[in-house]
Structures are given as C-alpha cells and as structure tokens.
Design a protein around this motif. Structure first.
Motif, short mmCIF file in Angstrom:
data_model
loop_
_atom_site.label_atom_id
_atom_site.label_comp_id
_atom_site.label_asym_id
_atom_site.label_seq_id
_atom_site.Cartn_x
_atom_site.Cartn_y
_atom_site.Cartn_z
N GLN A 750 -46.97 5.65 -3.67
CA GLN A 750 -47.97 6.26 -4.55
C GLN A 750 -47.90 7.79 -4.48
O GLN A 750 -48.04 8.47 -5.49
CB GLN A 750 -49.38 5.78 -4.15
CG GLN A 750 -49.71 4.38 -4.60
CD GLN A 750 -49.84 4.26 -6.12
OE1 GLN A 750 -50.18 5.22 -6.80
NE2 GLN A 750 -49.55 3.09 -6.65
N SER A 751 -47.64 8.32 -3.29
CA SER A 751 -47.51 9.77 -3.14
C SER A 751 -46.30 10.28 -3.91
O SER A 751 -46.37 11.32 -4.59
CB SER A 751 -47.39 10.12 -1.65
OG SER A 751 -47.21 11.50 -1.49
N VAL A 752 -45.19 9.53 -3.82
CA VAL A 752 -43.98 9.93 -4.54
C VAL A 752 -44.21 9.85 -6.05
O VAL A 752 -43.76 10.73 -6.81
CB VAL A 752 -42.79 9.04 -4.13
CG1 VAL A 752 -41.59 9.27 -5.03
CG2 VAL A 752 -42.41 9.31 -2.68
N LEU A 753 -44.90 8.82 -6.51
CA LEU A 753 -45.17 8.68 -7.95
C LEU A 753 -46.01 9.86 -8.45
O LEU A 753 -45.77 10.38 -9.55
CB LEU A 753 -45.91 7.37 -8.23
CG LEU A 753 -45.13 6.08 -8.01
CD1 LEU A 753 -46.00 4.87 -8.34
CD2 LEU A 753 -43.86 6.04 -8.82
N THR A 754 -46.97 10.29 -7.64
CA THR A 754 -47.78 11.45 -8.03
C THR A 754 -46.91 12.70 -8.16
O THR A 754 -47.06 13.48 -9.11
CB THR A 754 -48.90 11.68 -7.00
OG1 THR A 754 -49.71 10.50 -6.91
CG2 THR A 754 -49.76 12.86 -7.40
N THR A 755 -46.00 12.87 -7.22
CA THR A 755 -45.08 14.02 -7.28
C THR A 755 -44.18 13.95 -8.50
O THR A 755 -43.97 14.95 -9.20
CB THR A 755 -44.21 14.07 -6.00
OG1 THR A 755 -45.07 14.17 -4.85
CG2 THR A 755 -43.27 15.26 -6.03
N LEU A 756 -43.67 12.76 -8.80
CA LEU A 756 -42.81 12.59 -9.98
C LEU A 756 -43.59 12.86 -11.26
O LEU A 756 -43.04 13.42 -12.22
CB LEU A 756 -42.22 11.18 -9.99
CG LEU A 756 -41.17 10.87 -8.93
CD1 LEU A 756 -40.78 9.39 -8.99
CD2 LEU A 756 -39.93 11.75 -9.12
N ASP A 757 -44.85 12.46 -11.28
CA ASP A 757 -45.68 12.74 -12.46
C ASP A 757 -45.76 14.25 -12.71
O ASP A 757 -45.59 14.72 -13.84
CB ASP A 757 -47.10 12.18 -12.25
CG ASP A 757 -47.13 10.67 -12.23
OD1 ASP A 757 -46.11 10.06 -12.58
OD2 ASP A 757 -48.16 10.11 -11.84
N ARG A 758 -46.04 15.00 -11.64
CA ARG A 758 -46.14 16.45 -11.79
C ARG A 758 -44.81 17.07 -12.22
O ARG A 758 -44.77 17.98 -13.05
CB ARG A 758 -46.62 17.08 -10.48
CG ARG A 758 -48.09 16.82 -10.16
CD ARG A 758 -48.59 17.78 -9.10
NE ARG A 758 -47.92 17.55 -7.83
CZ ARG A 758 -48.40 16.78 -6.86
NH1 ARG A 758 -49.56 16.19 -7.03
NH2 ARG A 758 -47.74 16.62 -5.74
N GLN A 759 -43.73 16.56 -11.64
CA GLN A 759 -42.41 17.08 -12.00
C GLN A 759 -42.09 16.82 -13.47
O GLN A 759 -41.54 17.69 -14.16
CB GLN A 759 -41.33 16.45 -11.10
CG GLN A 759 -41.39 16.93 -9.66
CD GLN A 759 -40.39 16.21 -8.77
OE1 GLN A 759 -39.72 15.26 -9.20
NE2 GLN A 759 -40.28 16.64 -7.53
N LEU A 760 -42.43 15.62 -13.94
CA LEU A 760 -42.19 15.30 -15.35
C LEU A 760 -42.97 16.25 -16.26
O LEU A 760 -42.42 16.80 -17.21
CB LEU A 760 -42.58 13.85 -15.64
CG LEU A 760 -42.56 13.44 -17.11
CD1 LEU A 760 -41.14 13.50 -17.66
CD2 LEU A 760 -43.16 12.05 -17.31
N GLN A 761 -44.25 16.41 -15.97
CA GLN A 761 -45.08 17.27 -16.81
C GLN A 761 -44.58 18.71 -16.79
O GLN A 761 -44.58 19.40 -17.83
CB GLN A 761 -46.54 17.18 -16.36
CG GLN A 761 -47.16 15.81 -16.61
CD GLN A 761 -48.52 15.64 -15.96
OE1 GLN A 761 -49.30 16.58 -15.90
NE2 GLN A 761 -48.81 14.45 -15.45
N THR A 762 -44.12 19.16 -15.63
CA THR A 762 -43.59 20.53 -15.53
C THR A 762 -42.29 20.67 -16.30
O THR A 762 -42.10 21.65 -17.04
CB THR A 762 -43.35 20.90 -14.05
OG1 THR A 762 -44.59 20.81 -13.34
CG2 THR A 762 -42.80 22.31 -13.93
N SER A 763 -41.40 19.70 -16.16
CA SER A 763 -40.10 19.79 -16.85
C SER A 763 -40.26 19.71 -18.36
O SER A 763 -39.59 20.43 -19.11
CB SER A 763 -39.15 18.70 -16.35
OG SER A 763 -39.65 17.42 -16.66
N VAL A 764 -41.17 18.86 -18.82
CA VAL A 764 -41.42 18.77 -20.27
C VAL A 764 -42.04 20.07 -20.78
O VAL A 764 -41.68 20.58 -21.85
CB VAL A 764 -42.32 17.57 -20.59
CG1 VAL A 764 -42.81 17.63 -22.03
CG2 VAL A 764 -41.57 16.26 -20.35
N ALA A 765 -42.97 20.65 -19.99
CA ALA A 765 -43.57 21.92 -20.38
C ALA A 765 -42.51 23.02 -20.46
O ALA A 765 -42.52 23.84 -21.39
CB ALA A 765 -44.66 22.32 -19.39
#
Length: 950
Positions: A750-765
């Motif tokens: 769950q911690s890794v998924l949260t990190t991946l979520d932030r990375q996705l949103q940052t990369s798309v931004a």
C-alpha cells in the motif's frame, strides 16, 4: 392551559409575528458562538432556569450527540434545506463538532451522581424539538444538516451561480442559428452548457444496511426515505432476504416519481445459485444425519431451515414441474446430484422473463410509494426473485439528495452460500455500513458481533462502524413501568427537571388538561428514561467493541421507527417531538455527512474546471471566427502545404505528446504489477511450501476429534463451535503460517502504491507542462492554451480518483486473499473438500474424511492457487483502471482536435456569413466571462475562509 417554557434555536423565520409580540425573549450566547433564545412565561422562570453550560448548548436532539464525525469545518451560518436552492441540505445550528468516536459533554458527565444534569438536558432537549410552537406538517426539508463546507450557504450560492451561468449560456446559444446543429463545435458547446446548467454532483457513497431478519431494516429504510410503504418487509426465506435493494436519488432522466430497475443474474450466477440451492436442500436428507446430530440440535435446525428455504425457492422458480418434486430432488443413486443439477440448468434456460426485459434488466415506473411497493411485489410473485441480482429504486427523498445510496443487504443467516458471497463482496465496496439490531438484544447479539468482526478484519479497511439500535422509542414503551424506570434511573427522576416533567404530566392529566397536552407531557416524561437507557446502551456498545481494535470508532444511533411514523399520536406537536426523539432526523443528517467531502470535491471541480472550460471553449471558437488565428502559427509549419487545418491539427496534436501520456499510463500499470510481484507474489511463492506443510500439519490435529465434531466443522465450512472443542476456524489455521509471513508485505505494498500514485501524477503534470511550452512555441491562441490547461486539471482530477479506487480495490483483494470469510479465496478452494467430507456416512466415515482432507492438502498447491488468484485479479484491476485513463486522454485530444478543425471548413465559412450571430456569441461569452470571474473570486474567498477556520 399554560404552556411549559419552550427553549428554541433563534430562527425568526420560523416564529409567527404574534408569537414575537406576546412572548418575552431572553437571549444568551454560547461559548460556541450560537445565540440561544428562550421563550419564557413569567410564572415559570423560577422552576426551570436557563442554563448556559455546554451540556445545555449542544444539539437539541439526544441522539445527535453521537454525530461526532465529519463536522470540523467551523461553519457558522445556521440554515436548513428550505434556505438553499433546490432544497439542497444546508448547515445546521450545531455546537462545535466533535471528532468521530469522541464523547459528548453529556456522555462525559452522565455517570453516577449526575442525574440532575442528565434530566435537565433531556427535558430541555425535548422542549427544543419544535422550532415552532404552532402545530404544522413535518417536513424533512426543515431538518438541520451537517456542518460541512458543502452545506454552507455561501458555497451553495456559488454552486447556484455556476449553474445559472451555464444556463444563461445554453439559453443564449439556443437563439443562435450556428448552435442548432449538434455536429458543429458550437452545437456541442450548447449541449455541454445544457448539461452543466442542471449539474448534480456525480459523487455517491453507498451505505450497506445489514442485520438479521426482523431487526427492523425495512422500517429503518422507510423512515430514512420518509416513505412508510416503500421497502418490503418479509420473513425468513422470502424475496426480500435474497438480493440487494438499492435506493437511489431520482435523476432528471427519470420522468416518473418512482422508477424500478430489476437486474437479473447472468447465466453463470444462475447456475451457481441452483447448485447451492440443491446442496442446501439435499443436506437435510443425507443418510444418518439425525443420528450424527442428535447432540447438536442447533446445527440440525440450521440445516433444516436452509433446506426448507431451498425447497420453497426452487418451487418458486419452477412451479409445478415434475422434475422438482421432493422425491426427485432427494434421489441418492449414483450420479444423482449431477443429473438433477443438469436438469435444473436446462429448466432455467427455458424460463420466460417478463415482457419488456432488455439485456437482463426489467424496468417499471410508479406514481406513489405504495404503487412502487405493489409493482415490485407483483414482479416477485412471478417466481423470479431468486434469480434477481439487484433491484434499484429511483425516487426523490431528502436523504438521497446529496448522493447517498441506501443498500438493503440480505442477512447472512437467511440465504445460501452463493448469496452470502455476493453480499460480502457487495459490502466490501460500500463506503459505510450500518449494522441494525434490536436495542433489547444488541449488546449480546452474536450476529452484531460477527458483523463487527467481519468489518474489523477487512484488512484494516474500515476504521469506523455504525450500529443502529431499533425499537428504541416511546412507542414501544407505552406500557412502560414508570415507577420501575424511576427507580432504575433515580438521578433522572429525582432531579429538578425530572420533578418538573412529572408535575407537568400530572397537570396535563388533570381536569384542566386535554388529551393532546397529556400526550405531549407523557412523551416528554418517558423520554427522560428512554434517553437515559439509550445512553447506557451506547456506552456498553462502545466499551465492548472499541476495546477490540485500536483506532476503531463506533457510532451508535438508537432509533424509533414507530415514533417516527407516529400513528398513535393524536397531536401534531407530540408527533413532531416524537419524530425528533426517534433519532431518524439525526441519522439522516449523518447520512448526508458521509458524502459531504466527495460532494464538495466534485462541486469544486465543476466550478473551477468544467464551467471555466465551457467559457474557454467559447473563447476558442471566437478566436478563430476569422482567419487571424491561423496567421499566428509559425509560417514554416505551413509553408508549401495545402491543407492548413490538417497541418495545424497535426502540429498541435504532436505538441500535446499524446503517445507520451499514454505510455506513462502503461508504465504505471506495469509498475503496479511489478509492485504486486515484488511485495506480495514473490513472498507468497517463497513461503508457499512451508505454508502448505503447516496447513497439512494443522489438519492432522483435527483427526483426533470425534467424528461427529469433525463432520460438524465440515458442514459449517470449517468455522464452528462445539461444547467439546470450543470455537475454532480451520480456515484461519490453514492460513496461519502464510498470514504471519505476509504481515508486513501487504502494508508495504500500500505504501508503494501511494508512492507510484504520486509519481504518476507528477510525471503526467510534467508532460502537460512540456506540451504547454510547445503549444506556446506554436503561437496557438491564448484561449486554446487556457483550454488545454483546464483539460490538464480535469485529467489530474481523474488520476486522483483512479489511484484512490485502485488502492481501495487492492485492499479488497488483500482481504479476500488473507481472510476466512465466505467469499475468501481459501474457503472457495476448501469448500469442495468440506462438502465431500460431510457427505461421508457409515462405517469408516472418519478414516475416509481424513483421507479426503489429506489428499487435498497433500497436493501442496493451496497457496500457489491463492497467489494466482491475486495475480489475476490485480492484473485485471490495473488494466481496467489504465484503460479508463487512456480513454480519457484520447477524448481530451479529440476535443482539442475538434476545436482546431473549426479554423477551416464549413463552420468557419458559416461564421463568415453570419457576423451578427458571431457578435451575439461574443456578447454572451463576455457576459459569462465576467460573471465567472466574480464567481471565482467568491469561491476563492470561501475556500480561504475555510482554511482559516480549519
């Protein structure tokens, strides 16, 4: 007869002019900032002093003390649904909100020796129940609602203004000939304006309502909906206990007051249902069952009940069919089960569904609650209810207005295994769960304990539980032994307020009283003891369950459906007081609070993104109303090429980096699968051998039991309790080694998924920022650039939703992989073995059961199969969510392409021929822009005020 003093919340709109003239008003301000105004008759001022301590300044209704959750916005404007447009709920005059699970001032001070304070509060609360001293028709629109930003009148005004702006755009475009064709860009914008003008937040929150038969679920739902004749009430095994019934708010697309939508089971679900019905029916007639269970009457009765329900259900599906006679269904010859099962599937394929059913759904409409009830009942009488998946009813009800969906779930004890699986999986996806039980048995109720335990074990997914205690009203205490109650709650009866209530009751029943006043006085007096009893029950429940899990919050509501319906109340005033005392309005308020955050987020997105995007799209259309926009594109791009529109479109599409965005989504899905593999599947694979050995070792211990106990556990799918052995769960024991080994890995995931979520949103931004820079280099019109930025925000909004739902679904997969409930992976794998063991009889039964169990566990593939199930379901989940984002990106780019294509072509030519129409569009766009700027300022001011209050 003189009226008793009646403290009320100051709402001048509710008081008549004559009352204001004849009543002396004495006001005081609470520490929480609310002005309390008390109507006082001069002669009574010494009997009942006005108290200003915190206990007397909390919400008027007793049960509302438990609204400890979701009210931390600090809003100060008291209003009700009537004060807001379209009867949308508004803020309530409530004291400072408490955090969930936090005790109220009254509960903290209502221990032994505080009877005066409790009784004073109860009487004061009862007298504040009516905002109006004159009898009037009760309306749910008058109910006070949660203190949340979404319900604040200032925010609601912003929402109203936003819809009005969209409505004005739609109205003006409707008079424009260029917008009459739906295949043009301006026609599309007209349709968007129409949709936004009737905006209703799409955010919903599902509330699952569970409880045993006769717990009062249907009456509770009827009361919450304020439709006493709507929800079906039934007994064991009837249609109402067999499927989920959802109650949704009626949408603008539903023309009738009530719309009924019945969704049938698909062929696979029908086959599973028939299989489980046949198993349940035949279990009662297994040879030697009575002897086997001669010392276990409870289990025998359960099997007998299940068999009877299965028989009546099969008879309902296949009425008067010779293949469904008891003799045929009980056939014990070799291969009989498969033959009968095959025959049932063949008959099911021949069922004629009602006319009008399309794609597995049947719809009907009704003009009243009773007609809706009758139509659903008539449909069920056709015998198809066992093959029904979900019934959805769309209606207008205040509790549904903000997006809450009430879901009546079948009780786990009332249905077969197939239905239990579906109910469990449905419940996992509910945002809130109400556990319903009779208040007289709720503390010791084993079903409540099981429901609470199931929710607590859901991978830590729920940190809050709501228990609704029914039958907690004066209506069920008409024959209350008041002397006994007074003795039990001596502090209440002997307090000054208690004595006043008792004296008022005696006076009302005296020669100068009336039947109506006597009823009011009786109600107030009885509520002293009802409220005291309810507080005791709440304390006991919180003490029992909160201690079992750190961080678990318990909300408890003691409600009275009979008092709410009020059939026995002759006085409207007495009925309204009973309605408030029933706690139904408080529970409705609580339902509104469940969806408040999601509604606020969706509404802010509408105001800050969707509405401005409409206006920016109009600006784009106007910016290319002449060919000037094309000349701003770098001439090197169009030099030597014939189709300007194609070049511009291709250039802008290239600048947006569509493929790069799609690749980032694909990379995200792959990263999620890698995370599952690294943090879960690899560890499950490493521990599979040891876990399988442990499971086999545990099963060897069971072989030392008496064969009847061993078989009883098999009949109960491994979870049972006997006097000799106690309560054991074979499935928990089978999972023991693996669950211990995986204790840290699922939380790490769950911690890794949260990190991946932030990375996705940052990369798309970052990709969107790069696209913005390239669009600037192309000198695209500013409105088109602004439109793209708004679409970027829309994409970010979607990404947050997708990431949240992905983590939520992964938690559900974890629960199914590591749990031992009916729909868990371990139980689905073990059920065939349990049933094979339970079917054994005669000499050597124990040896054969042991051999069957050892053969299954000896394959040592249990945890490999669980791992494969996890891998399959997570992979399908990630692909599904990635597809939704990918499709949105494609649609976003298509929208931009449509805008760019207006540079040239028929629409551009039409603009040239209609300068007056273009001028009209420019005028409405300028007006909408100006109004939107003012709206955005108001919204910004509101959000800043919330930040300060927060």
């Amino acid at each position: 007869m003189r009226r008793p003093p009646n403290p009320v919340i100051d709402e001048s709109s509710e008081a008549s002019g004559s009352e204001r003239e004849t009543t002396r008003r004495s006001g005081t301000t609470s520490p929480d900032g609310y002005k309390i105004v008390v109507n006082v008759d001069q002669a009574d001022t010494e009997d009942i002093p006005v108290k200003t301590n915190s206990a007397n300044l909390v919400q008027a209704r007793m049960a509302q003390l438990d609204l400890s959750r979701r009210g931390n916005s600090g809003l100060e404007t008291p209003s009700t649904a009537r004060d807001l447009y379209d009867a949308t709920p508004g803020a309530s005059p409530s004291p400072k909100p408490r955090h969930r699970g936090e005790k109220s001032d009254l509960e903290l001070s209502s221990g032994e020796g505080n009877g005066n304070q409790l009784a004073d509060y109860a009487v004061t609360a009862m007298r504040r129940l009516c905002l109006d001293t004159a009898p009037r028709q009760y309306s749910t629109k008058d109910e006070a609602l949660p203190l949340e930003p979404y319900f604040d009148q200032e925010f609601q005004n912003c929402l109203k203004t936003g819809k009005a702006i969209a409505g004005a755009v739609y109205t003006d475009l409707s008079t424009c000939s260029l917008a009459t064709q739906s295949n043009t860009e301006l026609g599309r914008l007209r349709a968007v304006a129409d949709r936004l003008s009737s905006f209703e937040s799409p955010a919903t929150r599902f509330v699952g309502i569970i409880g045993d038969s006769a717990a009062g679920k249907s009456s509770l739902i009827n009361s919450l909906l304020d439709h006493p004749d709507l929800a079906h009430k039934g007994d064991h095994g009837s249609a109402v206990t067999s499927f989920v019934t959802e109650y949704h708010r009626r949408s603008p697309y539903h023309s009738a007051p009530f719309t009924i939508e019945v969704e049938y089971c698909n062929p696979e679900e029908i086959d599973e249902q028939l299989h489980e019905l046949l198993v349940s029916y035949r279990e009662l007639y297994q040879p030697g069952l009575e002897k086997e269970l001669e010392n276990n009457e409870q289990l025998y009765r359960e099997i007998e009940t299940k068999s009877g329900v299965a028989a009546s259900t099969l008879e309902s599906i296949f009425p008067k069919r010779p293949e469904v006679t008891p003799i045929h269904l009980r056939d014990e010859s070799e291969g009989a089960f498969e033959r009968i099962y095959g025959e049932l599937k063949r008959l099911a394929a021949l069922i004629e569904w009602p006319s009008g059913a399309v794609n597995g759904k049947w719809e009907a409409t009704a003009s009243s609650a009773s007609e809706c009830h009758d139509k659903v009942a008539h449909f069920m009488e056709q015998g198809l209810w066992p093959l029904t998946n979900i019934v959805r009813i769309y209606l207008s009800a205040q509790v549904l207005k903000t997006g809450v969906v009430l879901a009546d779930l079948p009780g786990y004890r009332d249905i077969n295994l197939a239905r239990v699986r579906k109910a469990e999986q449905y419940l996992l996806r509910c945002h809130e769960v109400f556990i319903v039980a009779n208040i007289n048995r709720v503390i010791s109720n084993q079903s409540v304990a099981k429901f609470v335990g199931d929710q607590m074990r859901a991978s830590g997914k729920r940190k809050s539980i709501t228990i609704v205690c029914t039958h907690a009203d004066v209506g069920y205490l008409e024959d209350m032994d008041l002397p006994a109650a007074a003795k039990k709650y001596k502090g209440v009866a002997s307090s000054k307020a208690g004595k006043v209530a008792c004296r008022n009751r005696e006076n009302a029943w005296g020669p100068n009283g009336s039947a109506a006043s006597a009823q009011v006085a009786d109600t107030e007096y009885k509520y002293l003891f009802v409220s005291a009893r309810n507080i005791d029950v709440k304390k006991a429940l919180r003490s029992r369950y909160a201690a079992t899990d750190i961080g678990l919050s318990i909300d408890v509501f003691c409600i009275g459906n009979r008092d709410y319906e009020g059939a026995e109340y002759r006085s409207k005033e007495a009925h309204e007081r009973a309605i408030q005392g029933s706690c139904i309005p408080d529970l409705r308020r609580f339902c509104h609070s469940i969806v408040a955050t999601a509604q606020y987020r969706a509404s802010v997105h509408f105001l800050e993104v969707e509405l401005p995007n409409l206006i920016q799209s109009l600006e784009v259309w106007l910016s290319v109303s002449e060919q000037k926009a094309l000349t701003t594109i770098d001439p090197r791009i169009i030099r030597g090429l014939q189709s300007v529109s194609r070049v511009v479109t291709n250039s802008i599409t290239s600048a947006i980096h569509v493929q790069e965005l799609e690749q980032k989504i694909d990379d995200f899905a792959e990263a999620l699968e890698d995370a599952i593999l690294t943090h879960v599947l690899d560890y499950m694979s490493r521990h599979a051998r040891a876990s399988n050995d442990h499971a086999l070792e545990m099963s060897e211990e069971w072989t030392g039991w008496h064969w009847t106990s061993y078989k009883a556990f098999c009949r109960q799918n491994g979870d049972h309790c006997t006097g000799a052995i106690g309560s054991r769960s074979w499935n928990v024991e089978l999972l023991g080694h693996m669950n211990v080994s995986m204790t840290d890995h699922w939380p790490e995931l769950q911690s890794v998924l949260t990190t991946l979520d932030r990375q996705l949103q940052t990369s798309v931004a970052n990709a969107c920022r790069t696209s913005t820079a390239k669009l600037k280099d192309l000198n695209v019109p500013n409105p088109l650039l602004a439109s793209f930025r708004l679409k970027e925000r829309e994409l970010n909004y979607l990404l947050k939703d997708v990431c949240f739902e992905t983590r939520r679904e992964v938690q559900n997969i974890e629960f199914n992989a590591m749990g031992h409930h009916i729909s868990s992976y371990i139980l689905n794998l073990m059920i065939p073995t349990y049933r094979a063991c339970a079917a054994e009889n005669g000499k050597g039964t124990m040896a054969r059961m042991h051999q069957t169990m050892r053969r299954r566990l000896g394959r040592r593939d249990l945890f490999t199969l669980i791992g494969r199930r996890v891998e399959t379901e997570t992979s399908e989940l990630f692909d599904r969510e990635a597809d939704s984002v990918r499709n949105h990106i494609i649609e976003m780019c298509e929208a931009i392409k449509r805008q760019v294509k207006t540079f040239n072509g028929p629409e551009a030519e039409a603009r040239k021929r209609n300068p007056i129409e273009v001028k009209k569009v420019r005028g409405l766009a300028e007006t909408a822009r100006a109004k939107n700027l003012a709206l955005q300022k108001a919204l910004g001011d509101f959000k800043r005020s919330q930040s300060v209050r927060g």
